[in-house]
Design a protein around this motif. Structure first.
Motif, PDB file in Angstrom:
ATOM      1  N   GLN A  66     -92.755 -65.081-131.399  1.00 21.24           N
ATOM      2  CA  GLN A  66     -92.962 -65.120-129.952  1.00 21.24           C
ATOM      3  C   GLN A  66     -92.187 -66.240-129.267  1.00 21.24           C
ATOM      4  O   GLN A  66     -91.522 -66.014-128.258  1.00 21.24           O
TER       5      GLN A  66
ATOM      6  N   ASN B 107     -89.109 -65.166-127.024  1.00 19.73           N
ATOM      7  CA  ASN B 107     -89.437 -65.261-125.595  1.00 19.73           C
ATOM      8  C   ASN B 107     -88.685 -66.373-124.888  1.00 19.73           C
ATOM      9  O   ASN B 107     -88.347 -66.250-123.705  1.00 19.73           O
TER      10      ASN B 107
ATOM     11  N   ASN C 122     -91.121 -56.401-125.843  1.00 18.97           N
ATOM     12  CA  ASN C 122     -92.564 -56.248-125.653  1.00 18.97           C
ATOM     13  C   ASN C 122     -93.104 -55.004-126.342  1.00 18.97           C
ATOM     14  O   ASN C 122     -94.202 -55.012-126.896  1.00 18.97           O
TER      15      ASN C 122
ATOM     16  N   ASN D 119     -96.070 -55.145-128.959  1.00 17.80           N
ATOM     17  CA  ASN D 119     -97.323 -54.436-128.699  1.00 17.80           C
ATOM     18  C   ASN D 119     -97.628 -53.421-129.790  1.00 17.80           C
ATOM     19  O   ASN D 119     -98.786 -53.236-130.187  1.00 17.80           O
TER      20      ASN D 119
ATOM     21  N   ASN E  49     -96.585 -55.965-118.112  1.00 23.33           N
ATOM     22  CA  ASN E  49     -97.652 -56.139-119.109  1.00 23.33           C
ATOM     23  C   ASN E  49     -98.849 -55.248-118.810  1.00 23.33           C
ATOM     24  O   ASN E  49     -99.485 -54.721-119.719  1.00 23.33           O
TER      25      ASN E  49
ATOM     26  N   ARG F  84    -101.456 -62.313-122.327  1.00 21.52           N
ATOM     27  CA  ARG F  84     -99.996 -62.198-122.237  1.00 21.52           C
ATOM     28  C   ARG F  84     -99.471 -62.726-120.903  1.00 21.52           C
ATOM     29  O   ARG F  84     -98.431 -63.390-120.848  1.00 21.52           O
TER      30      ARG F  84
ATOM     31  N   THR G 237     -98.140 -70.264-125.849  1.00 19.45           N
ATOM     32  CA  THR G 237     -98.367 -69.105-126.718  1.00 19.45           C
ATOM     33  C   THR G 237     -99.664 -69.239-127.525  1.00 19.45           C
ATOM     34  O   THR G 237    -100.542 -68.374-127.417  1.00 19.45           O
TER      35      THR G 237
ATOM     36  N   CYS H 290    -103.254 -67.281-126.582  1.00 16.41           N
ATOM     37  CA  CYS H 290    -103.822 -66.404-127.619  1.00 16.41           C
ATOM     38  C   CYS H 290    -105.274 -66.795-127.890  1.00 16.41           C
ATOM     39  O   CYS H 290    -106.103 -65.956-128.249  1.00 16.41           O
TER      40      CYS H 290
END
Length: 322
Positions: A96, A100, A128, A132, A189, A233, A280, A284
């Motif tokens: 990530q 990202n 993404n 996902n 998202n 997200r 991140t 989470c």
């Protein structure tokens, strides 16, 4: 000779208390550690062997508790918690930050022209879609048509949002225009994640009791899981897409970037990376990975199914995905 490690450590759960934000944050700092991407296939397989053997009651000679937890986190970083399959490299949570920071940094740098907006929104939604799909909850497969529909819809939504806002903000201050990519990412998202996980919304995700015994599948649990992931997200993207534009806007007004314009993109990417290193894992950790909900909040038929197995059960648990 050191004493043998007891076979009673519960490595199906994280090392730290997941009922607290601090415990979840420590857990996700380990899970999202980019250094896990550099581990060899042999190291991953060895970690899998240690974890699966320990779960089966076999303790490797000389294994320490720290080595066991290290193996567990290597295993968790590369293998899906429900299916056990090795996850796509760029779809892992440890990817990530590096992925990202590059994509977001470029979106924030190259936002002025329509071709650049189209290209980087497409790259972002492609990434993404992989993330996902890789981190979906449950063990139900997603069909190619569902995958394609989610990908096309999210990419279209992001591009339409970005281009629409770009046209609305072209006469506004430059700083406002810099926030267009964030609005597009947030909108995407909200589209991408539910569509990528539409099978869960139709058929449900596995719900279990506290001991992990599967009780059935619930669409109500799937809705809660997907909502939590969307919030996480968007929160993950917010600092990386909100703080660097302010700093870059200040730098562009000074002589430094005018003298060294080629430093624009590297500076942007570095600032985004600094934000993501913390955003991140912390985002989470907003919700427990093993989320819960009352049995009374499930669908009536699922409630009946659970009541037949355990009339006194009040709470069920599910993997929310990432």
């Amino acid at each position: 000779m050191p004493p043998s490690l007891p076979a009673t450590i519960n490595i199906r759960e994280p090392r730290w208390d997941q009922s607290t934000f601090q415990g979840r944050a420590k857990h996700f700092f380990m899970v999202t550690d980019p250094r896990n991407l550099l581990l060899s296939g042999a190291t991953l397989e060895e970690a899998r062997r240690v974890v699966e053997d320990y779960r089966a009651g076999t303790v490797h000679p000389g294994l320490t508790e720290d080595q066991l937890w290290r193996a567990k986190y290597i295993y968790d970083s590369a293998f899906h918690p429900d299916t056990g399959e090795k996850m796509i490299l760029v779809g892992r949570m440890s990817a990530q930050v590096p992925m990202n920071m590059t994509i977001t940094g470029c979106m924030l740098t190259f936002y002025r022209t329509t071709p650049a907006v189209l290209f980087w929104q497409w790259v972002n939604q492609s990434f993404n879609a992989i993330v996902n799909y890789t981190n979906r909850s449950g063990d139900a497969p997603i069909t190619p048509s569902q995958l394609g529909t989610a990908y096309v819809s999210a990419t279209t939504g992001a591009v339409v949002t970005a281009l629409g806002l770009k046209s609305l903000t072209k006469h506004l201050p430059t700083l406002i225009g810099r926030y267009v990519p964030f609005a597009a990412v947030a909108a995407a998202n909200c589209i991408n994640i539910p569509l990528m996980r539409q099978r869960e919304l139709k058929l449900g995700i596995p719900v279990t009791d506290e001991n992990g015994n599967r009780l059935g599948e619930s669409t109500a649990a799937a809705q809660k899981a997907i909502f939590q992931v969307v919030v996480s997200r968007i929160g993950m993207a917010a600092p990386a897409m909100a703080i660097p534009p302010v700093i870059m806007n200040m730098l562009e007004k000074r002589a430094f970037l005018k003298r060294y314009p080629y430093l624009n993109a590297p500076l942007q990417v570095s600032l985004v990376g600094l934000c993501l290193v913390f955003a991140t894992p912390l985002c989470c950790a907003l919700f427990p990975q093993k989320s819960s909900m009352p049995v009374s909040s499930l669908e009536p038929e699922v409630q009946d199914q659970i009541r037949k197995k355990d009339p006194w059960l009040e709470t069920v648990y599910f993997n929310k995905g990432l």
